[in-house]
Design an enzyme around this catalytic site. Structure first.
Site, PDB file in Angstrom:
ATOM      1  N   GLY A 150     -11.341  -5.572   2.721  1.00 13.86           N
ATOM      2  CA  GLY A 150     -11.637  -6.230   3.999  1.00 13.86           C
ATOM      3  C   GLY A 150     -11.844  -5.237   5.131  1.00 13.86           C
ATOM      4  O   GLY A 150     -11.621  -4.037   4.974  1.00 13.86           O
TER       5      GLY A 150
ATOM      6  N   SER B 226     -11.276   2.442   5.463  1.00  8.26           N
ATOM      7  CA  SER B 226      -9.986   1.795   5.667  1.00  8.26           C
ATOM      8  C   SER B 226      -9.123   2.684   6.527  1.00  8.26           C
ATOM      9  O   SER B 226      -9.171   3.907   6.439  1.00  8.26           O
ATOM     10  CB  SER B 226      -9.317   1.494   4.332  1.00  8.26           C
ATOM     11  OG  SER B 226      -8.888   2.671   3.724  1.00  8.26           O
TER      12      SER B 226
ATOM     13  N   GLN C  14     -20.045  -1.818   8.427  1.00  5.24           N
ATOM     14  CA  GLN C  14     -20.232  -1.548   6.999  1.00  5.24           C
ATOM     15  C   GLN C  14     -21.013  -2.742   6.446  1.00  5.24           C
ATOM     16  O   GLN C  14     -20.451  -3.734   6.028  1.00  5.24           O
ATOM     17  CB  GLN C  14     -18.870  -1.408   6.310  1.00  5.24           C
ATOM     18  CG  GLN C  14     -18.047  -0.245   6.871  1.00  5.24           C
ATOM     19  CD  GLN C  14     -16.551  -0.484   6.818  1.00  5.24           C
ATOM     20  OE1 GLN C  14     -15.967  -0.521   5.756  1.00  5.24           O
ATOM     21  NE2 GLN C  14     -15.927  -0.661   7.981  1.00  5.24           N
TER      22      GLN C  14
ATOM     23  N   LYS D 146     -11.171   7.200   4.642  1.00  2.68           N
ATOM     24  CA  LYS D 146      -9.856   6.786   5.117  1.00  2.68           C
ATOM     25  C   LYS D 146      -9.676   7.413   6.482  1.00  2.68           C
ATOM     26  O   LYS D 146      -9.877   8.624   6.652  1.00  2.68           O
ATOM     27  CB  LYS D 146      -8.773   7.252   4.148  1.00  2.68           C
ATOM     28  CG  LYS D 146      -7.457   6.536   4.375  1.00  2.68           C
ATOM     29  CD  LYS D 146      -6.465   6.880   3.292  1.00  2.68           C
ATOM     30  CE  LYS D 146      -5.122   6.262   3.593  1.00  2.68           C
ATOM     31  NZ  LYS D 146      -4.097   6.804   2.679  1.00  2.68           N
TER      32      LYS D 146
ATOM     33  N   ARG E  71       0.838  -1.206   0.000  1.00  3.44           N
ATOM     34  CA  ARG E  71       0.000   0.000   0.000  1.00  3.44           C
ATOM     35  C   ARG E  71       0.869   1.251   0.000  1.00  3.44           C
ATOM     36  O   ARG E  71       0.707   2.156  -0.826  1.00  3.44           O
ATOM     37  CB  ARG E  71      -0.929  -0.025   1.213  1.00  3.44           C
ATOM     38  CG  ARG E  71      -1.903  -1.195   1.187  1.00  3.44           C
ATOM     39  CD  ARG E  71      -2.679  -1.348   2.480  1.00  3.44           C
ATOM     40  NE  ARG E  71      -1.796  -1.634   3.602  1.00  3.44           N
ATOM     41  CZ  ARG E  71      -2.150  -2.324   4.680  1.00  3.44           C
ATOM     42  NH1 ARG E  71      -3.380  -2.813   4.787  1.00  3.44           N
ATOM     43  NH2 ARG E  71      -1.298  -2.540   5.655  1.00  3.44           N
TER      44      ARG E  71
ATOM     45  N   SER F  44      -6.085  -0.540  -0.846  1.00  4.69           N
ATOM     46  CA  SER F  44      -6.609  -1.695  -0.136  1.00  4.69           C
ATOM     47  C   SER F  44      -5.769  -2.900  -0.529  1.00  4.69           C
ATOM     48  O   SER F  44      -5.715  -3.285  -1.693  1.00  4.69           O
ATOM     49  CB  SER F  44      -8.078  -1.898  -0.530  1.00  4.69           C
ATOM     50  OG  SER F  44      -8.522  -3.178  -0.136  1.00  4.69           O
TER      51      SER F  44
END
EC number: 3.5.2.15
Lengths: 368, 368, 368, 368
Positions: free
Chosen positions: A349, A231, A354, A161, A53, A84
């Site tokens: 993931g 994330s 959510q 984020k 990432r 991700s």
């Protein structure tokens, strides 16, 4: 002339491969200064030591900085980079470039609209708590306003984020006499994602304010957003929010729709999202020409906490060789690939709040 | 009275869990002496050091020996135990018990029929070569004859368990001046599976004898069976063959059908197999009542050798943390779960010459 | 004034962490233009999909480019970047910065000397064959000459970075009618490392030219160098060679010594290397003050091909969850940490023809 | 005639391989009825889904039952089976058979003595708390008494097998209104091991009773036993305790000694244990003849909670591909192999309150 939201999905040959994104600029289909966000699926493990990432962010950032004649920090302050990790099963590594053109073509129907907003900086003790929930809700409302989407029903996907707690940040809080929501770095990622998702749910009217308090975050899985995708990243201390929806004030041929998977194998929900976006999903899998109109599919994957899928045991939580989230992405990746006939799909993931436990939101962007 | 093929799928709480199979005997739905084969999905890695397979065989074998009043060796000589390791993604560990009842009820239509046969013992140098191909073809024909299926078109699934080369077996061959097809133990598994699959293809008329020679095994992926499923095990030195098909001479309410997936995300092929077996797969995913009529779905999974799925890169071959076959099972498991709404499905890896490159056979057994 | 070899080992907080190397420049202990090579242990899996190596090269390269006022490509053409992935067990991620100062202090005894040389570009069909062996040997001799080390006995460590075969390179060769040594990309890494190591052995007189031909590469493990350490990388098409030894013509307080581990648990060999370098290893583990004089320990790790260590079975080759080279690095890391009381040691995998089967070279750089 | 403790270490070719243990009976060196415990290192991952432990217990149990003419349950009620999964790095799978002979030869010096005792059954809410600590201490005292070791200083190793919390057990407690120490099954393993180790420490006088309360278990790592080795298993609901020490009342040529490693690379501590047992460890690694006198080395491995070893970062906690305990076993396995020149060593993970944070006890049994 209306604004136009731009969305291009390109393959990545490796996590540091900025070439296909650069080629979009060379081809002239989008200009570097139009880019507002890049989402990416990189081929790491999607867990703690997934450096693909950061590598992707660095490679894309340097490329954009050179194209914009600025430096890396300026690029990262301006373009939301949401990487991700994890392309398990058949998922194909790719980048999704989102942009805004100030003067787009008119559209006969509501078109894809896009807004970006930020919360204030969070002190460590705010993470995973109502302070983060409320600030995220405010940022979602601001991004909606910016996007010109007054009605929450027209919002179909909210990418957040959010920060996490590090040992240093926790120590700083302790030194001030403040208590954080957890003293476990890894757990803080889930709490931060969860509080952010509840903030989205609050802003979109999916959950009433009265149902929320610090105690429900990471505990009451009955409360969730059907449109949030969150994330956590170590590099930021505020929430970045990207709202995607449809608006009659925007132009171009793109639009977005969504549905909520009730569990990891909820093919009918995926088909409902595809149909709602105008694709013909009737026969089970999109025909090739319809699949070609699909710009992006974005969804969340998470093992059910019960250890069961429709009453049958899964082994995701008990496997000490492969992390549970890796199993979940592979599984959901298979389901959405079955629906679309494609594998370059954004399956992410960590789906706390959510979608329902073991399920999650699925959104699709299509070309008209 | 016609013979009747029996098939019961039960969950496994762990690889050594023989309780649910024992419960079938306690419930009287099948008698221990009727059992001819047990197929199992166990939750190991499906690779070299997957001891869950041997553990399951030992646990089931001891239980059957006690029920039959005999010893472990006698049970293993009589019941084909085919354990497939790997329940990645959402796959649910289970055992599929197959049996034959000599005096079943009559059936209005052709019903599931079942035959078992064995090749002679193979010397090590026969593995992965025409000797194994031809002997397997002969065993398939014998099992068909035993099952009373004269027409190869009525065969829908052939399970083969085949040997592999160990260092000791290779040394024994060398000492006699014989050369084996490979000196790599792991590679011998693929060659043995591949030659066995080509033997099935030969017996079923899928590949002409003239197209076959030692050189095509493990090389020419254009040659394959659409109905073979082969797994290699260290504990045997001959091939065990179980043929499943439909026959008017058999009774009971079960029947079988199959289709061939052209790649790992070929949902339409899975739906064709379900439809051919009489299930209503029209809407994308089986409705719950139809899913309840599904006794077993058996298919193969393998990463495409090209590194691509419909032109998009997959990372299965390059992942040094998760074996490629584990990714493939998780992916195909997602696709077949999408089609059926169930996760207790027999998805097995190692598909050399079993379906086209990256695809594979899918067979379904249904209750009428 | 004599030349002076510089060597600084700094910790890495993550693969993209160039800060500690930059701090060396800020502290003035080495100047950017003095740097000739950076070796690094990064925390990836050390296998095919280890992107931590490329990430480190990119991060260090951008930092050096900024310091030198040049671009990334120029830096990478001038500084040998050798990243070795995998810090299993207790190994600590770090970078080892090597430099040359033209005007160092005089030394009373032979001091660390350093030479860098390159082979010509290799066509794909040269890799893993005598063409690569001979060209590497010539480059080693050139680097020795450059370092002012006439006697091969004064060479104690030769780091080689070598190419590998990609599908594209193999296709290019085929198109010209040339046959490569293998058609397996992963296997080509071992062959390229092996041929490079044999080139070092040839140059250092460890193996006579007459014992070498294409057939021994990757096969005859009795032929090896006790001082070569080779790693393959996709980014280059020639061999880069760094020779380290002792020379009376160089100044400064550093020196180097080596020994050869006959297997993975050969603590006495590690102790011999430490003693030869002037450290007091008598009591089993270096006392803290002696450990502080150790600048770097560099060694290779590889599972024995026999599957045994001193007659006892190891499971490295059979573990499908953890790659064999990861096990080997963890094991050898434990042995060298036992000897030194430190964990920031350069233990690198892939030891074809680098030391005997299951063993490998161990070199130590000390401060006088 | 004095009692004699028997100890035989044999290799395991795979987890279900009872052949080498059976061969001890065939050779007549130990009789089945003399066996009181079998410790084993099996080649699983040592974590949640490590079925190699249960497989080994089942295989050894069936073999012993056949030899003793009894059934599996009787064997498991009589022989303590302690399987430790994980042979990372170079560790070699093996079984250590411990027995007691009522009429051994006299010994000139104190010889290995052995006692076995059990706590009462624990209700779920007792685990990880003082109830378990105190009951374990009582069992240790009883085993010491049984072994004829009055002085705690003569105890050198205490193996404890202890229960864990399952969802069912927690639900049963909740139904009675009782609260368990944790609601996390995995965490309960560490708490149960930790409370058991503190019980050993209490019995051996290593920690005063006044320093102990429920709150220190799993928290205050300054409290520990230097002689405890605890493992948790789902199959029992009480603690099984095996005490090993030296006693003048026992005969034979075996004896035991121990030391405490202060961190994972504490070679000097290993050497102290070897020396204390009468082996010549002066030169760094045991000479082959001395290594041959070593019957067994048993130690614990655990990553330091600080993330550091002597100030240098390790990556064990951050690696989402390989569990931290697997790294730790590989590392410590390298250190003890360096000391002994052998790899068939019992290195076990999960060292809560067993030695200091990041370190652990090391015990050696030698033949005089």
């Amino acid at each position: 002339m209306p604004r136009q939201a731009l969305a291009f999905l390109v393959p990545a040959r490796h996590p540091g491969d900025a070439a296909a994104v650069a080629a979009l600029f060379d081809q002239g289909v989008i200009r570097p200064e139009e880019v507002v966000a890049i989402l990416g699926k990189t081929e790491g493990n999607g867990c703690v030591n997934d450096f693909t990432r950061a590598y992707a962010v660095e490679a894309l950032g340097h490329m954009l900085a050179a194209r914009l004649g600025t430096d890396l920090a300026t690029v990262l302050g301006r373009v939301a980079m949401v990487m991700s990790g994890g392309t398990e099963g058949g998922l194909s590594p790719h980048f999704l470039v989102l942009g805004v053109r100030p003067d787009g073509p008119p559209a006969p129907a509501p078109a894809l609209a896009l807004g970006v907003a930020f919360t204030p900086e969070f002190p460590p003790e705010a993470l995973g708590r109502m302070a983060q929930v409320d600030a995220t809700a405010a940022a979602v409302r601001e991004a909606m306003s910016q996007a010109g989407i007054p009605d929450a029903r027209d919002v179909h996907y909210v990418q957040v984020k959010c920060p996490l707690l590090t040992s240093e940040r926790m120590a700083e809080a302790r030194a001030r006499g403040a208590a954080c929501a957890t003293d476990d770095t890894y757990a803080s990622m889930g709490l931060s994602r969860g509080a952010s998702a509840l903030g989205v749910a609050l802003a979109l009217g999916e959950v009433p304010r009265a149902a929320l308090d610090d105690g429900v975050v990471g505990r009451d899985w009955g409360l969730f957003s059907g449109r949030a995708s969150c994330s956590a990243g170590v590099e930021l201390t505020r929430n970045e929010v990207v709202v995607l929806g449809n608006s009659p004030d925007w132009g171009g041929a793109l639009s977005i729709a969504h549905a909520v998977m009730r569990d990891a194998i909820d093919l009918p929900a995926v088909q409902r999202a595809l149909s709602a976006a105008g694709l013909d999903a009737g026969a089970g899998q999109l025909p090739a020409e319809e699949a070609g109109r699909l710009v992006a599919l974005l969804c969340k994957a998470e093992p059910s906490s019960s250890g069961l899928i429709r009453g049958r045991r899964h082994i995701m939580w008990d496997d000490s060789d492969i992390n549970a989230t890796r199993h979940a992405r592979a599984l959901v990746g298979g389901v959405v690939a079955a629906a679309t006939g494609r594998t370059d799909l954004f399956v992410s993931g960590g789906a706390e709040h959510q979608g329902p436990d073991g399920g999650g939101p699925v959104a699709v962007i299509v070309r008209g």
